[in-house]
Design a protein around this motif. Structure first.
Motif, mmCIF file in Angstrom:
data_model
loop_
_atom_site.group_PDB
_atom_site.id
_atom_site.type_symbol
_atom_site.label_atom_id
_atom_site.label_comp_id
_atom_site.label_asym_id
_atom_site.label_seq_id
_atom_site.Cartn_x
_atom_site.Cartn_y
_atom_site.Cartn_z
ATOM 1 N N UNK A 158 0.826 -1.213 0.000
ATOM 2 C CA UNK A 158 0.000 0.000 0.000
ATOM 3 C C UNK A 158 0.857 1.258 0.000
ATOM 4 N N UNK A 159 1.867 1.290 0.837
ATOM 5 C CA UNK A 159 2.610 2.545 0.976
ATOM 6 C C UNK A 159 3.939 2.565 0.232
ATOM 7 N N UNK A 317 -4.036 -2.684 18.342
ATOM 8 C CA UNK A 317 -3.828 -3.094 16.950
ATOM 9 C C UNK A 317 -4.352 -2.017 16.008
ATOM 10 N N UNK A 318 -5.523 -1.468 16.340
ATOM 11 C CA UNK A 318 -6.110 -0.417 15.501
ATOM 12 C C UNK A 318 -5.172 0.788 15.418
ATOM 13 N N UNK A 319 -4.583 1.164 16.516
ATOM 14 C CA UNK A 319 -3.672 2.303 16.524
ATOM 15 C C UNK A 319 -2.403 2.006 15.733
ATOM 16 N N UNK A 320 -1.913 0.777 15.828
ATOM 17 C CA UNK A 320 -0.719 0.402 15.067
ATOM 18 C C UNK A 320 -0.994 0.431 13.568
ATOM 19 N N UNK A 326 -2.443 5.619 7.521
ATOM 20 C CA UNK A 326 -3.454 6.621 7.862
ATOM 21 C C UNK A 326 -4.654 6.552 6.907
ATOM 22 N N UNK A 327 -5.848 6.603 7.473
ATOM 23 C CA UNK A 327 -7.055 6.519 6.655
ATOM 24 C C UNK A 327 -7.545 5.129 6.388
ATOM 25 N N UNK A 328 -6.864 4.092 6.941
ATOM 26 C CA UNK A 328 -7.325 2.726 6.746
ATOM 27 C C UNK A 328 -8.757 2.614 7.246
#
Length: 333
Positions: A158-159, A317-320, A326-328
């Protein structure tokens, strides 16, 4: 033998000769995400399926042993007519073409099919001998190894760059902390790929007794929540909220001893782990194996993952994930 025939082709022909099927009409099936392949055989009005599971990439022993075990539990699995474990060949029953996926596409009532699939899980999860087979547990190392596919394959795709050691550690530690309880569960046999592509209706009768099972050779011993979430959060097709709710109500009604709140919490944990695994796996299939067909399912998989990550226990996990992407889940790949 024809010039240019590969050793594998010669082995296959020799196996078919031993089985009496060397002169069969052969129709290859579209390959799936594994190294296994299947060919439909027609001979003298009969039909069989040839499974080619080349060692060491595929474990035919696991398939054959699990087939025998599931049949002993009363579940409908293919008959095995001949086998060569050393070479990785099996001549098995041809279940036909009526996968749940095709039946749904043809307009068959989704609720009917999902109730049948739920009844099969109820049979499996309530059977006292379901765990009576030598299998590894679906433990923390296994769960984390699969979850790592997300940071090792999906995020870099993705990145455009790999994750740092610090990013990877943050993600893996958060998942390990979240999965601590469910990783210890040894309650049942987990088929691990329980979804509509691997379920079939045999004949004209729509009930659990005529529901054929496919692709169960990677089974482990773990939490019953895994196969339930696999069914209702399918990577390859949408499941309506009404059908999802009906599945859960039928399951819990038949399993009154199950703690609903704890089970639902485990579903969120394992749903997140499974979706993270699948997102990474689909990218790996595309980048490494040149199998791009699965990329179309990534928006659905990411939506599943994002929904599960809203659970408080998965906040780390969400924060990681958000820190890396960003924006996932609204990301391009």
């Amino acid at each position: 033998m024809a010039d240019g025939m590969t050793m594998r082709s010669r082995d296959q022909l020799g196996f078919l000769r031993q089985c009496g099927w060397a002169g069969a009409e052969v129709t290859p099936l579209i390959p799936d995400a594994s190294y296994r392949s299947y060919k439909r055989l027609h001979l003298h009005g009969e039909h069989r399926m040839l499974m080619d599971a080349p060692p060491p990439r595929e474990n035919l022993n696991a398939y054959l042993d699990m087939t025998a075990h599931l049949r002993g539990l009363g579940l409908r699995v293919p008959e095995v007519y001949a086998e060569d474990r050393a070479l990785g060949y099996a001549l098995i029953e041809d279940f036909g073409d009526d996968t749940f996926t095709r039946l749904l596409e043809a307009g068959k009532d989704a609720r009917t099919l999902y109730m049948i699939a739920t009844d099969v899980l109820i049979t499996l999860h309530s059977h006292e001998r379901a765990r009576d087979i030598a299998l590894a547990p679906y433990d923390m190392p296994s769960l984390l190894r699969e979850a790592a596919l997300f940071v090792d394959w999906f995020v870099p795709a993705v990145r455009g760059r790999s994750v740092s050691a610090e990013e990877r550690t943050c993600y893996m530690v958060a998942f390990e902390e979240a999965l601590g309880g469910v990783a210890l569960c040894r309650d049942t046999l987990v088929l691990r790929d329980y979804h509509v592509d691997n379920l079939m209706i045999l004949g004209e009768t729509f009930d659990a007794g005529h529901c054929g099972l496919l692709d169960y050779q990677d089974a482990l011993i773990g939490s019953p929540a895994y196969d339930v979430i696999s069914l209702i959060e399918d990577a390859r097709c949408d499941v309506s909220p009404d059908v999802r709710d009906a599945v859960l109500e039928r399951y819990f009604s038949a399993m009154p001893h199950v703690d609903r709140a704890a089970f639902m919490a485990d579903m969120m944990l394992l749903g997140a782990q499974r979706s993270a695994k699948i997102a990474g796996l689909f990218i790996r299939l595309s980048r490494r194996d040149n199998k791009h067909i699965y990329l179309k399912h990534l928006p659905r998989v990411n939506a599943h993952l994002n929904r599960c990550l809203q659970a408080d226990v998965l906040r780390g996990v969400q924060q990681a994930v958000e820190a890396m992407l960003p924006g996932f889940p609204n990301v391009a790949y």
